[in-house]
Design an enzyme around this catalytic site. Structure first.
Site, mmCIF file in Angstrom:
data_model
loop_
_atom_site.group_PDB
_atom_site.id
_atom_site.type_symbol
_atom_site.label_atom_id
_atom_site.label_comp_id
_atom_site.label_asym_id
_atom_site.label_seq_id
_atom_site.Cartn_x
_atom_site.Cartn_y
_atom_site.Cartn_z
ATOM 1 N N ASP A 23 35.635 47.525 0.178
ATOM 2 C CA ASP A 23 37.137 47.750 0.205
ATOM 3 C C ASP A 23 37.471 47.778 -1.390
ATOM 4 O O ASP A 23 38.001 46.808 -1.924
ATOM 5 C CB ASP A 23 37.608 46.444 0.959
ATOM 6 N N ASP A 42 35.056 52.497 9.227
ATOM 7 C CA ASP A 42 35.991 51.628 9.832
ATOM 8 C C ASP A 42 37.501 51.949 9.737
ATOM 9 O O ASP A 42 38.273 51.629 9.038
ATOM 10 C CB ASP A 42 35.847 50.426 9.158
ATOM 11 N N LEU A 76 40.720 53.900 15.078
ATOM 12 C CA LEU A 76 41.523 54.884 15.816
ATOM 13 C C LEU A 76 42.478 54.393 17.016
ATOM 14 O O LEU A 76 41.519 53.479 17.579
ATOM 15 C CB LEU A 76 40.893 56.342 16.102
ATOM 16 N N ASP A 95 45.172 56.109 19.545
ATOM 17 C CA ASP A 95 46.344 56.989 19.812
ATOM 18 C C ASP A 95 46.267 57.460 21.283
ATOM 19 O O ASP A 95 45.399 57.122 21.981
ATOM 20 C CB ASP A 95 46.178 58.169 18.675
ATOM 21 N N ILE A 96 46.894 58.635 21.408
ATOM 22 C CA ILE A 96 46.607 59.138 22.866
ATOM 23 C C ILE A 96 45.294 59.863 22.926
ATOM 24 O O ILE A 96 44.670 60.142 21.853
ATOM 25 C CB ILE A 96 47.653 60.220 23.193
ATOM 26 N N PRO A 97 44.601 59.835 24.175
ATOM 27 C CA PRO A 97 43.276 60.159 24.336
ATOM 28 C C PRO A 97 42.899 61.587 23.746
ATOM 29 O O PRO A 97 41.988 61.737 22.905
ATOM 30 C CB PRO A 97 43.012 60.305 25.651
ATOM 31 N N ASN A 98 43.792 62.521 23.852
ATOM 32 C CA ASN A 98 43.566 63.845 23.082
ATOM 33 C C ASN A 98 43.634 63.821 21.772
ATOM 34 O O ASN A 98 42.817 64.589 21.117
ATOM 35 C CB ASN A 98 44.599 64.796 23.857
ATOM 36 N N THR A 99 44.406 63.121 21.077
ATOM 37 C CA THR A 99 44.447 63.095 19.562
ATOM 38 C C THR A 99 43.324 62.332 19.016
ATOM 39 O O THR A 99 42.777 62.791 18.036
ATOM 40 C CB THR A 99 45.802 62.367 19.166
ATOM 41 N N ARG A 143 30.425 33.821 5.828
ATOM 42 C CA ARG A 143 30.791 33.181 4.513
ATOM 43 C C ARG A 143 29.515 32.283 4.346
ATOM 44 O O ARG A 143 29.055 31.714 5.385
ATOM 45 C CB ARG A 143 31.988 32.436 4.527
ATOM 46 N N GLN A 157 39.783 34.688 5.779
ATOM 47 C CA GLN A 157 39.113 34.622 7.231
ATOM 48 C C GLN A 157 39.209 33.094 7.657
ATOM 49 O O GLN A 157 38.949 32.166 6.971
ATOM 50 C CB GLN A 157 37.484 34.915 7.038
ATOM 51 N N ARG A 206 34.091 40.409 0.576
ATOM 52 C CA ARG A 206 34.252 39.715 -1.019
ATOM 53 C C ARG A 206 33.339 38.874 -1.104
ATOM 54 O O ARG A 206 33.020 38.784 -2.482
ATOM 55 C CB ARG A 206 35.499 38.898 -0.688
HETATM 56 O O1 C5P Z 1 35.709 40.465 2.307
HETATM 57 P P1 C5P Z 1 35.633 40.129 3.870
HETATM 58 O O2 C5P Z 1 33.958 39.649 4.194
HETATM 59 O O3 C5P Z 1 36.367 39.085 4.716
HETATM 60 O O4 C5P Z 1 35.593 41.816 4.629
HETATM 61 C C1 C5P Z 1 35.525 41.638 5.798
HETATM 62 C C2 C5P Z 1 35.681 43.120 6.512
HETATM 63 O O5 C5P Z 1 35.426 43.302 7.806
HETATM 64 C C3 C5P Z 1 36.866 43.738 5.981
HETATM 65 O O6 C5P Z 1 36.716 45.034 5.517
HETATM 66 C C4 C5P Z 1 37.998 43.841 7.147
HETATM 67 O O7 C5P Z 1 38.601 44.744 7.224
HETATM 68 C C5 C5P Z 1 36.686 43.753 8.095
HETATM 69 N N1 C5P Z 1 37.235 43.168 9.626
HETATM 70 C C6 C5P Z 1 37.390 41.915 9.643
HETATM 71 N N2 C5P Z 1 37.735 41.431 10.789
HETATM 72 C C7 C5P Z 1 37.729 42.232 12.018
HETATM 73 C C8 C5P Z 1 37.581 43.402 11.997
HETATM 74 C C9 C5P Z 1 37.290 43.944 10.479
HETATM 75 O O8 C5P Z 1 37.445 41.090 8.729
HETATM 76 N N3 C5P Z 1 38.257 41.727 13.141
#
Ligand code: C5P
Length: 232
Positions: free
Chosen positions: A10, A59, A62, A64-68, A181, A190, A211
């Site tokens: 990220d 990641d 997505l 939206d509507i199925p076709n899109t 973590r 989180q 992170r």
């Molecule tokens: O920095 P951290 O370890 O919290 O990153 C977790 C990653 O997982 C982030 O990119 C976040 O967008 C993604 N994510 C999440 N929870 C979800 C789906 C995706 O933390 N349910």
């Protein structure tokens, strides 16, 4: 399909991301590219990171509507990502169309996984604001069942949900789990978290770690600690 550690890259720019990846010499980590990096740099970042030898989880969630969604997936499939995702809330029909769009003429395709309920959505908000009058656990299970019925490969979920989903849907239905973590690290935003070792015990197929690795003074050592605890 082996267990692996996916690093959530990220980052706000291509340069910062590539500088970060330059730290890794021996082993090329599996990389997650999310909305921030993708929207900042454009689709070429996927090709560039793939060309450096990494597997890529795109990641973009997505919905939206199925076709899109089908048409958008047909564009994404040619970028070379190994895994892409969508919101299961888009319905079984949307997920089926997504699979069709993602499948190449030779029948191959990237893995497709579904977000069930975001881990940032509490049960209270889900019930009061989204008017879904059930427990988070039962909604996650139902959305995962829908994803399986549509033919998807798995779901993104909390590691705490991996065990239930595997026993309900089979051990080969993939669980990709963020919220990782170390006991001695910071939680950040989180809430429902586990360590890499605990995620392994609970049966996660891939852990997504952001992170704790990207903000470490020595990212390679923290990444290797994740691999040791989760994969080996
Ligand atoms: O920095 P951290 O370890 O919290 O990153 C977790 C990653 O997982 C982030 O990119 C976040 O967008 C993604 N994510 C999440 N929870 C979800 C789906 C995706 O933390 N349910």
């Amino acid at each position: 399909m082996g267990k692996d550690v996916i690093i959530a890259c990220d980052f706000p720019t291509r340069e910062i991301c590539l500088d970060f990846l330059d730290n890794f010499k021996d082993r090329k980590p599996y990389v997650k590219i999310g909305m921030e990096l993708f929207y900042a740099t454009g689709p070429d970042i996927v090709r560039e990171i793939k060309a450096r030898g990494h597997s890529v989880f795109l990641d973009l969630k997505l919905h939206d509507i199925p076709n899109t969604v089908k048409s958008a997936m047909a564009v994404l499939r040619d970028l070379g990502a190994d895994m892409v995702n969508l919101h299961a809330a888009g319905t079984i029909s949307m997920m089926r169309e997504a699979l069709t769009g993602l499948t190449r003429p030779d029948g191959t395709r990237p893995l497709l996984v579904a977000v069930t309920q975001l881990t940032s959505t509490s049960e209270e908000i889900m019930q009061q604001e989204l008017l879904i009058p059930h427990s988070v656990e039962s909604v996650v299970l139902k959305y995962a069942e829908n994803a399986k019925e549509a033919g998807l490969d798995g779901v993104v979920c909390s590691p705490l949900e991996s065990k239930v989903l595997h026993s309900a849907l089979g051990s080969d239905f993939l669980t990709i789990t963020p919220g990782i973590r170390f006991d001695d690290g910071e939680k950040g935003d989180q809430a429902r978290i586990t360590t890499p070792a605990k995620a392994k015990e609970l049966g996660s197929d891939y852990i997504v770690v952001g992170r704790p690795i990207t903000r470490a003074s020595d990212p390679v050592t923290v990444y290797e600690r994740c691999v040791n605890d989760f994969v080996e």
